[in-house]
Every structure is written in C-alpha cells, then in structure tokens.
Enzyme design. Structure first.
Site, PDB file in Angstrom:
ATOM      1  N   ASP A 138       0.648  -1.393  -0.017  1.00 36.35           N
ATOM      2  CA  ASP A 138      -0.020   0.063   0.001  1.00 36.35           C
ATOM      3  C   ASP A 138       0.886   1.299   0.017  1.00 36.35           C
ATOM      4  OD1 ASP A 138      -2.566   1.110   0.504  1.00 36.35           O
ATOM      5  OD2 ASP A 138      -1.742   1.998   2.200  1.00 36.35           O
ATOM      6  N   GLU A 192      14.203  -4.791  -6.094  1.00 36.99           N
ATOM      7  CA  GLU A 192      13.678  -4.237  -5.163  1.00 36.99           C
ATOM      8  C   GLU A 192      12.173  -5.034  -5.429  1.00 36.99           C
ATOM      9  OE1 GLU A 192      13.462   0.220  -6.099  1.00 36.99           O
ATOM     10  OE2 GLU A 192      15.727   0.230  -6.064  1.00 36.99           O
TER      11      GLU A 192
HETATM   12  C1  GLC Z   1      -4.202   3.277  -0.671  1.00 29.63           C
HETATM   13  C2  GLC Z   1      -5.169   2.411  -0.380  1.00 29.63           C
HETATM   14  C3  GLC Z   1      -6.404   3.211   0.157  1.00 29.63           C
HETATM   15  C4  GLC Z   1      -6.105   3.821   1.353  1.00 29.63           C
HETATM   16  C5  GLC Z   1      -4.586   4.581   1.303  1.00 29.63           C
HETATM   17  C6  GLC Z   1      -4.230   4.798   2.755  1.00 29.63           C
HETATM   18  O1  GLC Z   1      -4.293   4.334  -1.533  1.00 29.63           O
HETATM   19  O2  GLC Z   1      -5.460   1.561  -1.677  1.00 29.63           O
HETATM   20  O3  GLC Z   1      -7.565   2.633   0.089  1.00 29.63           O
HETATM   21  O4  GLC Z   1      -6.815   4.723   1.884  1.00 29.63           O
HETATM   22  O5  GLC Z   1      -3.782   3.778   0.646  1.00 29.63           O
HETATM   23  O6  GLC Z   1      -3.656   3.609   3.358  1.00 29.63           O
END
Ligand code: GLC
Length: 558
Positions: free
Chosen positions: A202, A260
């Site tokens: 993420d 990476e």
């Molecule tokens: C990414 C995720 C999203 C979340 C953000 C913060 O963009 O896909 O859903 O709100 O990260 O973790």
C-alpha cells in the site's frame, strides 16, 4: 515493429497468474451473522467460485486488526489475523506507510517527547504560534483523504504535530528510523512464514519524505488553506534505498530477482480524470486512454519491466460506468469489451470483485448519506463548508461523488437475486447499501445464463481468462503494437509471440457503428471471439470492417 527484450518474455508463475482482489467487508457475510459485514472467514466459502472463474491468487484488502477509520488501511496490529490456507495463493496487503492511531506503537509515541518510540512517527514543532497561542502546522500539506484539512495533526499532550498524510487516524511511520524498518521486515517475515505468496504494498512509494517538509506549491484556490504536497512525499529521496534494504532483508529469501519489487501499479489509466487531487474532474477522451495504455505496454517491453493490468480496485469507481456505458442496453457489452482488452494486454492481470459480472456505480439517485467512505464524507463536508450558498458548486460536488467516490466499488458483492444480493442474510442490514440492480446483475444469474447467442459477462471473463492462459506466450509475454493511434474511438493492437504468432484486437470504445479500416499488411485468418456472439464472428478478413456499438473482436492473423 520492435522486438521484446528476452527477460520480459521469460515465463514466471507470477506473470501468468490472475489475481482477484477481494474487499473483505463487502465480499461475503456469514450465514446467520447479524453484523452485515463480510469477513475473511467467509472468503474461503467462495474459493471454489474463484477457481472456476480462473483465478490463481487472492489479494485481500487488509484483514488485520483495525479500528476501520479507513476500512482496514489503518492497522492496529500487524500480526493478529491468520490467513486461512487452501490450494490457492494469498497475497497480503501490506500497509506500512502508516499505522492506525490506535496501534500501541503510536500510543507509546504520542505519550511523551522522550518515549523510546517517539521517533517511530514523524513529529514536528509548530511552524509558528500566533499571538493568541494558535499553532501553525509545520508545512501547508493537505490531507490526501480530505484536502480541506492539514496533513499535520496537533497533539495537545506534547505540543507537537504528527504527520498523517491520509487521515488523522493514520499517522505516518518514520522510515528514517532503522528500528522501524527492522520491525517492518519482521512483520513481512511473519506473514511469509504463514504462507503468504506475496505482498501488495500500500502506497509504498510514499515511505520516504523530503527532509525539512517544505511547503507545497499553491494549486488549489478558493478557500483552500492546504495544498497537495505530493512532490515532497511521492517517490522521495530514500525510496530506492529502503526498497533495496527490504529486498535484501526479506524478499530475496523468496527468490525475487529484481533487486527491489517485481511489479508496480501504474495509476495513469485510473487517474485519467484526475487533475491535482482525486476528488475533482479532468476531461479525457479515448485517444488519451489509448496512448497511456500503449505507452506503458511499450515501456515494459523495451525496458525489461513488468506491469500489473487493472482498471478497477477499491479506490476507484466501476470501470463499465467510467470507460464504457452502464445503461441497461450496453452494460454487458461494455463490460465484456473491457474484459477483452484487459485479458489481451501484457502484464499480471488483476480482477476486482464484481468486475467479473460488470457491476456498475451506485445510482445518482442515492442520498448522500449512503456514502460511507471517509474520503467521500470529508469531501462532502468540505463542499458544505465552502459552498453552502452556492447551489451550482454543491451540485458539482455531488457530481464528483457520483463519478469518483470510492464507495462505488465497495458496495456488497452481488451473488444472487435474493434479498441483500446473497451478501448477507435477508433480515440483516448490510453495512453498505446493495446496489438496486442486483436482481438482474448477479453471479448466480450470470453463471447459469444460457443464451444460445451470447455469453454473460461472467462467462465471457471465464473464457477470456482461459484463452489468455492457453496462449500466454502471445497475450502475457508477446510483443505489443498499436495500430491506428490517431483513431478517436477504435483501440486496435496486435500481440505477437516470440515464435511469430500474431493476434489482432479491435475495440470500439463508442456507442456508434463504425467502419474501421485495417492498416495494409494485416490480414486475419478468422475471428474466434467477439463480445456480441458466443462463438466466432463473421467479419471481413482485411481492409474495412464494420463494428457495432461497444463491440470488441479478437482475430488470429495470417
Ligand atoms: C491506498 C489504499 C487506500 C487507502 C490509502 C491509505 O491508497 O489503496 O484505500 O485509503 O492507501 O492507506
């Protein structure tokens, strides 16, 4: 035509695998459960379903302990849930740019300035303190999920600000601190030992920030105090160093070879209508979409890269509404057109839950209260604060929610024509409203459809996934060449395997009948697939071919 560099075309299981993204809270609730929420436990009851569709890996959005300020993307304990193992692979959503503000690390960190975990998060003194004692945040950065607010949050206890780029409930970890990094490596090892096949990371490109946290340029006008600071925290100065360390300490143990990461999500197609912030609109056309897709197909081939293919996820509206036509007349045809495109592009393919049945956006008639996402809520609050007197601006704000809210992809999965679409028991209130069309748009109806002339969206996806796997050397690894980039409505390209097998894809991205002329030199042997027919389709083999609205066809070239 240029040829693909060899390592692009080297077969790897994770290139051919098809990944299905599950948004657990909206996927499947347990029979007898009264909460109206889906859960990871119930995901396993649908694994056979996913297998029959042609899925190899499940990526579940976060399943760890979380107060759910951002639907699980605010993690309070990285090790608390056990993935249920079956004969498929699991991809873990690793959310380590930030934690929840309820994570014990943060509770320690905020407790005092000299706590041993103080430096695990980004704490800064106010930039200034006004005569009346009001502190000013260290920089003018806006929150990502609510740009009316500062990304810096003042904490009374210690008189300092902490950085929370997404929301106040998601404090950013301080990756400069080597102990933080070691702790994250430990979390990753933990999940790998439990059988995770890989990680979806993420916002991993946000972990390194420009030191000094400089003020962002002013791009948002009218009442906006805070500004998008992206250039100071996206792909920051130490990003590669951190990823290389991650590779050395964790990923190299599982045989990764790139130094990476193995692949990235390129957001250009889903951000096609984004100006400088997500909740805003920018005009776009099919030509622009074609050029983005073609650009990245070529970049990966020419630079030995690898790409993921997707047009839906939990942060975007539904693709059939956005890139095609979700009216009753064209929804299924449009959804199949998008399936044909994605299953014939190079890269690892990601399907988002509900995409396989062509689910559409929530209707514009829904009251604003149905929108549950923190981004939509913050955005609407901002509209009311700034534009309460301005009807036109408010209507525009509502239009943005209708077109872009993340809620559209988070509505409950439509399994059957039963009440609540089979997502949860009929007498239970689902946590988010089910889209009203579930009686016709649902898995059961589409899996069992028996139209002698055509396939349902689900059946089309199933066949397209099978064809992609059977011809991986063409559709996964083959060379890519666009034909007729100047055409404003038709996206046409060929995929060619190393052994010279060539296929032609022609996609009509419009609701009009079009006569499209193939470039000379291309000749088709037969057209085995169209989104209008069950079997092959009769079309001229060269020169000018007629295409119906939203028609997509696949031809084997001579
Ligand atoms: C990414 C995720 C999203 C979340 C953000 C913060 O963009 O896909 O859903 O709100 O990260 O973790």
């Amino acid at each position: 035509m240029s040829t693909a560099k060899s390592s692009y075309a080297v077969p790897q299981w994770w290139k051919e695998a098809v990944i299905y993204q599950v948004y657990p809270s909206s996927f499947q609730s347990h029979p007898g459960a009264t909460s109206g929420w889906g859960s990871i436990k119930d995901l396993t009851s649908r694994l056979d379903y996913l297998k029959s569709l042609g899925i190899d890996i499940v990526w579940s959005s976060p399943i760890c302990k979380s107060p759910q300020a951002d639907m699980g993307y605010d993690i309070a304990d990285y090790k608390q849930i056990d993935p249920q193992k079956r004969d498929m692979k699991l991809m873990v959503d690793l959310v380590v740019n930030h934690t929840s503000n309820e994570h014990p690390w943060f509770l320690d960190s905020r407790s005092s300035r000299d706590n041993s975990k103080r430096d695990w998060y980004v704490w800064k003194k106010p930039k200034s303190v006004g005569a009346d004692g009001t502190p000013e945040p260290p920089s003018n950065w806006a929150r990502i999920l609510g740009e009316a607010n500062s990304a810096w949050n003042y904490d009374e206890t210690t008189g300092e600000y902490y950085l929370g780029l997404f929301t106040a409930e998601q404090p950013d970890l301080n990756w400069e601190n080597p102990v933080v990094r070691t702790t994250i490596w430990d979390v990753m090892h933990f999940w790998m030992q439990r059988g995770a096949a890989g990680f979806r990371m993420d916002v991993i490109n946000l972990i390194s920030k420009v030191p000094g946290y400089p003020d962002a340029d002013i791009v948002l006008g009218r009442g906006h105090k805070y500004q998008p600071g992206l250039k100071y925290f996206v792909n920051g100065p130490r990003l590669h160093e951190y990823l290389q360390e991650m590779h050395r300490e964790v990923l190299s143990n599982v045989g990764a070879n790139a130094g990476e990461l193995r692949m990235i999500f390129i957001f250009d197609v889903v951000d096609i209508d984004k100006p400088n912030v997500r909740m805003a609109l920018k005009p776009w056309d099919v030509k622009e979409m074609k050029s983005i897709i073609t650009h990245w197909q070529r970049v990966m081939i020419e630079n030995d890269g690898w790409n993921s293919i997707f047009i839906e996820n939990h942060d975007n509206p539904r693709s059939v509404t956005r890139y095609a036509d979700d009216s009753d007349q064209w929804r299924a045809t449009g959804a199949k057109l998008l399936a044909l495109m994605q299953t014939t592009l190079g890269g690892t393919l990601f399907v988002f839950q509900g995409e396989e049945i062509g689910m559409r956006n929530a209707p514009t008639s829904w009251p604003i209260e149905e929108f549950e996402d923190i981004e939509s809520i913050n955005y609407w609050k901002k509209c009311l604060d700034l534009y309460s007197e301005d009807k036109e601006q408010l209507a525009y704000g509502r239009k943005i929610i209708d077109m872009k809210a993340r809620d559209h992809s988070r509505t409950p999965m439509q399994w059957s024509p039963k009440e609540n679409a089979g997502f949860c028991d009929p007498n239970v209130k689902p946590w988010m409203r089910v889209i009203d069309d579930y009686k016709t748009v649902n898995v059961e109806a589409q899996m069992t459809a028996n139209d002698p002339t055509n396939l349902s969206v689900w059946q089309f996806w199933q066949r397209a996934l099978r064809d992609r796997k059977e011809r991986a050397e063409v559709f996964v690894y083959g060379d890519f060449d666009e034909l007729d980039p100047a055409d404003p409505k038709i996206y046409a390209y060929t995929r060619t395997s190393e052994s010279g097998e060539k296929w032609l894809v022609v996609l009509n991205f419009s609701g009009e009948e079009i006569q499209w002329t193939m470039p000379s030199g291309i000749e088709v042997e037969f057209w085995p697939c169209s989104n209008y027919t069950k079997q092959h389709v009769e079309k001229p083999k060269k020169s000018t071919i007629p295409l119906r609205p939203w028609e997509g066809i696949l031809g084997k070239c001579k």
